[in-house]
Every structure is written in C-alpha cells, then in structure tokens.
Design an enzyme around this catalytic site. Structure first.
Site, short mmCIF file in Angstrom:
data_model
loop_
_atom_site.label_atom_id
_atom_site.label_comp_id
_atom_site.label_asym_id
_atom_site.label_seq_id
_atom_site.Cartn_x
_atom_site.Cartn_y
_atom_site.Cartn_z
N GLY A 37 -6.62 -2.74 -2.29
CA GLY A 37 -7.51 -1.52 -2.49
C GLY A 37 -8.24 -1.62 -3.95
O GLY A 37 -8.90 -0.54 -4.55
N SER A 96 -8.05 -5.97 0.33
CA SER A 96 -9.53 -5.82 0.58
C SER A 96 -10.40 -6.73 1.48
O SER A 96 -11.33 -7.22 1.25
CB SER A 96 -10.14 -6.11 -1.06
OG SER A 96 -9.79 -5.20 -1.84
N ASN A 150 -3.35 -0.45 8.42
CA ASN A 150 -2.33 0.28 7.54
C ASN A 150 -3.23 1.71 6.97
O ASN A 150 -3.71 1.42 6.10
CB ASN A 150 -1.75 -0.49 6.50
CG ASN A 150 -1.07 0.39 5.55
OD1 ASN A 150 -0.45 1.47 5.73
ND2 ASN A 150 -0.44 -0.31 4.41
N LYS A 158 -1.93 3.95 5.55
CA LYS A 158 -1.11 4.60 4.44
C LYS A 158 -1.18 6.23 4.60
O LYS A 158 -0.99 6.71 5.64
CB LYS A 158 -2.02 4.16 3.24
CG LYS A 158 -2.10 2.78 3.12
CD LYS A 158 -2.74 2.44 1.71
CE LYS A 158 -3.04 0.79 1.63
NZ LYS A 158 -3.19 0.17 0.62
N GLU A 211 3.37 -1.22 -2.16
CA GLU A 211 3.38 0.16 -2.57
C GLU A 211 4.99 0.70 -2.42
O GLU A 211 5.25 1.60 -3.15
CB GLU A 211 2.52 0.88 -1.93
CG GLU A 211 1.24 0.61 -2.13
CD GLU A 211 -0.07 0.79 -1.27
OE1 GLU A 211 0.12 1.37 -0.35
OE2 GLU A 211 -1.21 0.23 -1.36
N GLU A 257 0.22 -10.70 0.95
CA GLU A 257 -0.95 -9.47 0.19
C GLU A 257 -0.72 -9.61 -1.24
O GLU A 257 0.06 -8.97 -1.84
CB GLU A 257 -0.46 -8.10 0.55
CG GLU A 257 -0.43 -7.86 2.14
CD GLU A 257 -0.71 -6.37 2.35
OE1 GLU A 257 -1.62 -6.19 3.17
OE2 GLU A 257 0.09 -5.48 1.98
N HIS A 290 5.93 -3.42 2.07
CA HIS A 290 4.64 -3.27 1.40
C HIS A 290 4.73 -3.12 -0.10
O HIS A 290 5.72 -2.56 -0.63
CB HIS A 290 3.81 -2.17 1.93
CG HIS A 290 2.35 -2.02 1.71
ND1 HIS A 290 2.03 -1.61 0.49
CD2 HIS A 290 1.32 -2.44 2.40
CE1 HIS A 290 0.52 -1.74 0.29
NE2 HIS A 290 0.22 -2.16 1.52
C1 PEP Z 1 -2.79 -2.85 2.44
O1 PEP Z 1 -2.66 -1.77 1.69
O2 PEP Z 1 -2.15 -3.50 3.11
C2 PEP Z 1 -4.32 -3.39 2.07
C3 PEP Z 1 -4.43 -4.58 2.46
O3 PEP Z 1 -5.26 -2.47 1.65
P1 PEP Z 1 -6.68 -2.91 1.30
O4 PEP Z 1 -7.46 -3.42 2.51
O5 PEP Z 1 -7.37 -1.38 1.18
O6 PEP Z 1 -6.87 -3.87 0.27
#
Ligand code: PEP
Length: 256
Positions: free
Chosen positions: A175, A215, A11, A13, A99, A169, A97
């Site tokens: 992040g 992460s 992803n 983003k 976000e 998630e 997601h």
């Molecule tokens: C995400 O936004 O789907 C995600 C998992 O981000 P990150 O790997 O940076 O934590």
C-alpha cells in the site's frame, strides 16, 4: 512451461459493500471469467462473500476470504470458521497478512493453527510472510521470512503441501507504492522455494505457488511475473478496480 499455473488474487481488505462487490465481480467475470490459463481469486470482506459467490457461479474465478478462526465453532465472538467459509463456496483464505500480524497481534503459532484448520477443511491457505523496513535494513529479511514460513507450515503434511500458496509481501511495499525490485523479490522467492525443498522435497516444492504482494500494478507486473520463482500476485489496491485487476490477469496470461 512452468509446473505452476500463475495465480492472481485480489485482497479487497475492508473495502466494498456487498453491492459494490457484486458490481466489481460482474466486471471481472465479464473480462476474465472464462479463461483457464491463470487462476484468479477474489477475496471480498466476509459480508460480501455470499453475493460474490452467486455472481461467480459458472465462471472460472474463485472466491477467497481474508481471514478465519482456527476453531470449528464455539464462543469466539466476531469470528468465522473454515466450515462457515466452505458453506459459502469459498476455496481460498488469506492467512497471516501483515495487517493481521501487526494490528491484531497474530503470532506465527496462531497463524499455523489457522493454516492446519484451513487445510483440514479443504480450503487453500494463502500464507503471507514478509519483513518490515527495519528488518530489511538490518539485514534480517531472510531470517524473518524463514521463521514465519517454517512456523506457519509446522505440521503440514507432504500430501497437503501443494494446497498451500505462499505470498511474499515485504511490509514496506504494501500500500506504499514502493515495489520490491525484481531482484529483491526473486531473491526472497528463490529462498522460500529452497526452504520448501527442505520441508517437503523438491518435487512438491516445485509445485507450490509463491505470490508476490506489495504495490503490484499493471506497469510493474510483467517484469515481476517473469521471474522464475514468482508465480503470481496478491493484489491490494489494484484489485479494487476491474480494469487494473483484469490487466494484471492479462499480464499473467501473457507469461503463463
Ligand atoms: C496486500 O495488502 O496484500 C497488498 C499487496 O496490497 P497493495 O497491493 O495495495 O500493496
């Protein structure tokens, strides 16, 4: 061997111009574009889809979008429909997601409309669910995940359920560099699987992929991917560089 092929999805983003995306895709294709052991999906911003699709042609790497609107067309300024994504050779779409849920106030009901519209257009939704830190600390993780999952999948038929991918998630791990422990992640993944059994029956539930996101990096991926109900990863930060993303694909291939 598992019934489920592992899936590694990147992803991006709101990162990468179309040109930057082409360069990244070229490196990913060179390193992982022939293998078929693991399903690999890259999800650029909308502006990078067409050029990424051209670069992916002839490889096994698939193309995903990061969002879509549930309506097929009409007066929805700034939005993109499932049909428009399909016309760009998109096969997957990330929906719900955290976000989008937090910054754009997307509700479970709205996300559900998108899931149904994606399936109708033969796109594979990657439905994201997960708790905030406050929700985890108050002991409501499983309740939150259950609500998001059941509402997001409302009205999905058994026939189409295996086209859905779930991404667990934990919001506090996205992040932040804070990864869920393998026990924390596996507990929620197993819980999601049990909910899928209730919704669709055991045979179908065993075929649905449940990705971990938050992460995930080459250093922590092998242990996470080895868990019984963790079928891959939705990767943010580590998907922005070919080297780390390909290392994650390699880690998934090693476990299969
Ligand atoms: C995400 O936004 O789907 C995600 C998992 O981000 P990150 O790997 O940076 O934590």
């Amino acid at each position: 061997m598992s019934l489920r092929k592992k899936l590694i999805a990147g992803n991006w983003k709101m990162n990468k111009t179309a040109a930057d995306g082409v360069a990244l895709v070229a490196d990913i294709v060179a390193a992982a574009g022939k293998q078929n052991d693991v399903e690999v999906v890259v999800c650029p911003p909308f502006t990078g889809l067409e050029s990424a699709a051209a670069k992916l042609e002839g490889s096994t790497v698939k193309l995903g979008a990061q969002n879509m609107h549930p309506e097929a067309s009409g007066a929805y300024t700034g939005e993109i429909s499932a049909g428009m994504l399909r016309a760009l050779f998109v096969s997957h779409v990330i929906l719900g997601h955290s976000e989008r849920r937090s910054y754009f106030h997307e509700s479970d009901a709205f996300i559900n409309q998108k899931v149904l519209a994606a399936l109708k257009a033969q796109l594979k939704p990657i439905l994201c669910v997960g708790e905030t830190l406050a929700e985890r600390e108050s002991g409501s993780t499983l309740k939150v995940v259950q609500t998001q999952l059941e509402a997001g999948l409302e009205g999905v038929s058994k026939d189409l359920a295996t086209n859905v991918v779930i991404a667990y998630e934990p919001v506090w791990a996205i992040g932040t560099g804070k990864v869920a422990s393998t026990e924390q992640a596996q507990e929620v993944h197993a819980f999601i699987r049990s909910l899928l059994v209730k919704l669709f029956g055991d045979a179908i539930a065993q075929k649905v992929r449940i990705l971990y996101g938050g992460s995930m990096k080459p250093a922590n991926a092998p242990e996470l991917l080895a868990q019984k109900d963790i079928d891959g990863g939705l990767i943010g930060g580590a998907s922005l560089e070919a080297r780390s993303f390909v290392e994650l694909v390699t880690a998934a291939i090693a476990i299969k």
